[in-house]
Design an enzyme around this catalytic site. Structure first.
Site: not given
Length: 308
Positions: A26, A88, A108, A140, A142-144, A161
């Site tokens: 990435e 980003k 990611v 909230d 993450s789209a990951d 994380k």
């Protein structure tokens, strides 16, 4: 039509055409992960580690509206120097950034998308995003995680994380049918530390086992990706009490400042770096190196399987 938007570097194209192993990397870590020139030095070191382990690196970014699978040294330097001036890019950002001919540092999510478009199956990163603390009210997430459910790429990381709600992150992945593999461990690593208190779905102990599991997943037509969690090396693992204390303070400050969305993770990581006197950044770099080596070995094993 895809060639209208995607550039595959000559080195990466030659490797793919010859059936040789390629590892996606990435670019957010270059532009948003650390200061210049350390960011560029780290990115180039990661690429060299992939080569030394028998694979070809393909650092992924968006430059002037082009989806790039494989960057030149000058392009990596440009990302590093420009830093936070490069947005980003997540899935939602791709059409506008490309249409407007703009740059984007790939998370990611977008690294998985572009890697898949280019025909790259293995991707090494630091840690994935996930369900943020308090997501039951903020939503909230993450789209990951959604990308892992849909895009056929193996993501090798040091876990989610530890700024996240790890329990809810695992529940989300389970709901979406994403296998969570522990490399040499039955416990989910928590990025800066080797343990989290949460279990993984399966433990596998060799790159060959990882490659075979992913190969079978794709042959069965199950779709989606696979998450491999590779613990940070023992000598670079941080004291859980120190890092968790820093995380708690950083999360509280983010709430007080009203920081949310895509700005949350960069703020938290920068704050944690300050609170730990830079130790968290050193650990971050070492775990990325560790993941790059494993990804290259796994890509080598996967190529051998695909050749039969």
């Amino acid at each position: 039509m895809l060639n209208n938007y995607l550039d595959i570097s000559p080195e990466v194209r030659a490797a793919l055409d010859a059936g040789k192993p390629v590892v996606a990397l990435e670019s957010t870590i270059i532009s948003h992960g650390m200061p210049y020139p350390q960011n560029v030095e780290t990115a180039l070191n990661v690429e060299q580690l992939v080569r030394d382990s028998g694979a070809v690196p393909a650092t992924i970014a968006i430059i002037k509206g082009r989806l790039k699978a494989g960057l030149t040294r000058d392009e990596i330097d440009y990302l590093g120097k420009t830093g936070h001036g490069i947005p980003k890019a997540s899935r939602r950002d791709l059409p506008v950034l490309v249409a407007q001919g703009r740059d984007g540092a790939c998370t990611v999510t977008t690294t998985m998308i572009i890697a898949s478009l280019a025909g790259i199956s293995v991707f090494a990163t630091g840690g994935i995003g996930g369900v943020h603390r308090g997501a039951e009210t903020t939503m909230d997430i993450s789209a990951d995680l959604e990308e892992l459910a849909h895009t056929p790429v193996m993501v090798i990381c040091a876990g989610a994380k530890s700024i996240l709600d790890l329990g809810l992150t695992l529940e989300y992945l389970e709901t979406h049918g994403v296998p969570v593999i522990g490399y040499g461990t039955e416990e989910l690593p928590a990025f800066y530390t080797r343990k989290s208190g949460f279990g993984v779905d399966y433990r596998l102990d060799t790159p060959e086992e990882l490659a075979k599991a992913f190969h079978v997943q794709q042959q069965l037509g199950l779709g989606g990706g696979m998450l491999v969690t590779n613990p940070i090396p023992e000598e670079y693992s941080m004291d859980p009490a120190v890092i968790n204390g820093a995380i708690t303070r950083a999360v509280e400050e983010a709430k007080q400042l009203g920081i949310h969305g895509k700005e949350t993770t960069p703020f938290l990581l920068a704050k944690i770096k300050d609170l730990t006197g830079g130790d968290s950044l050193d650990s971050n770099i070492q775990l990325v190196y560790n993941n790059a080596r494993l990804a290259a070995k796994t890509a080598v094993a996967l190529c051998a399987l695909e050749k039969g």
